[in-house]
Design a protein around this motif. Structure first.
Motif, short mmCIF file in Angstrom:
data_model
loop_
_atom_site.label_atom_id
_atom_site.label_comp_id
_atom_site.label_asym_id
_atom_site.label_seq_id
_atom_site.Cartn_x
_atom_site.Cartn_y
_atom_site.Cartn_z
N LYS A 17 0.83 -1.21 0.00
CA LYS A 17 0.00 0.00 0.00
C LYS A 17 0.87 1.26 0.00
O LYS A 17 0.54 2.24 -0.66
CB LYS A 17 -0.95 0.01 1.20
N VAL A 37 -2.63 4.38 4.25
CA VAL A 37 -2.37 2.93 4.29
C VAL A 37 -2.88 2.26 5.57
O VAL A 37 -2.80 1.05 5.70
CB VAL A 37 -0.87 2.61 4.08
N SER A 164 -1.38 -4.45 -4.92
CA SER A 164 -2.28 -4.89 -3.85
C SER A 164 -2.54 -6.38 -3.90
O SER A 164 -2.51 -7.01 -4.87
CB SER A 164 -3.60 -4.14 -3.92
#
Length: 164
Positions: A17, A37, A164
């Motif tokens: 992130k 994040v 991700s």
């Protein structure tokens, strides 16, 4: 010794992130990055520094607007060398790095040896760069040019979604 794939897979969701957020906006403060994040400031800063130290983040730079600088002409040049032994490749590599109009240079496995991305203000300037600089580089046998008509996507800004 761990491979790059193994090392990259060792990054956890927070590391990924952080990288994704910074790829989109490298000017985020640690406070904003931490909020984005889902970490507090100190753990985020520790991870951020580790990602730099481990080489995942190589640096920060401004993304310039080529149109504002009148550098709208983009040509992709396929370069075929007359010799592909190590000394010839090294010689070409060193010489190509000195041409400021060459934005990217990639060694290619295929029907040609290198693919160059060249950015100039117009076709006339491109022609001079090709004729006076690229074509005279060590071991260049021939070139083939493809001119970009429109840029649809460029850069790493949206790279983060694949992290991700």
């Amino acid at each position: 010794m761990a491979t790059e794939t193994e090392v990259f897979s060792e990054l956890d969701q927070f590391d990924r992130k952080i990288l994704a957020a910074l790829a989109e906006n490298g000017r985020l403060s640690i406070t904003d990055l931490a909020a984005r994040v889902g970490l507090s400031k100190t753990p985020c800063q520790i991870r951020f520094k580790r990602l730099i130290a481990d080489g995942y983040i190589e640096g920060f730079k401004a993304v310039l607007n080529p149109s504002k600088m009148q550098l709208d002409h983009i040509a992709f040049v396929e370069v075929k060398l007359s010799d592909t032994r190590e000394d010839a490749l090294r010689s070409f590599n060193e010489a190509i790095k000195k041409i400021r109009e060459v934005e990217e240079c990639h060694m290619i496995a295929g029907r040609f040896d290198y693919l160059l991305k060249i950015r100039t203000r117009d076709i006339g300037r491109y022609r001079r760069v090709l004729g006076e600089r690229i074509s005279t580089l060590p071991h260049v046998a021939n070139t083939s040019t493809n001119v970009a008509m429109e840029t649809i996507k460029e850069g790493w800004g949206k790279f983060g979604s694949s992290l991700s």
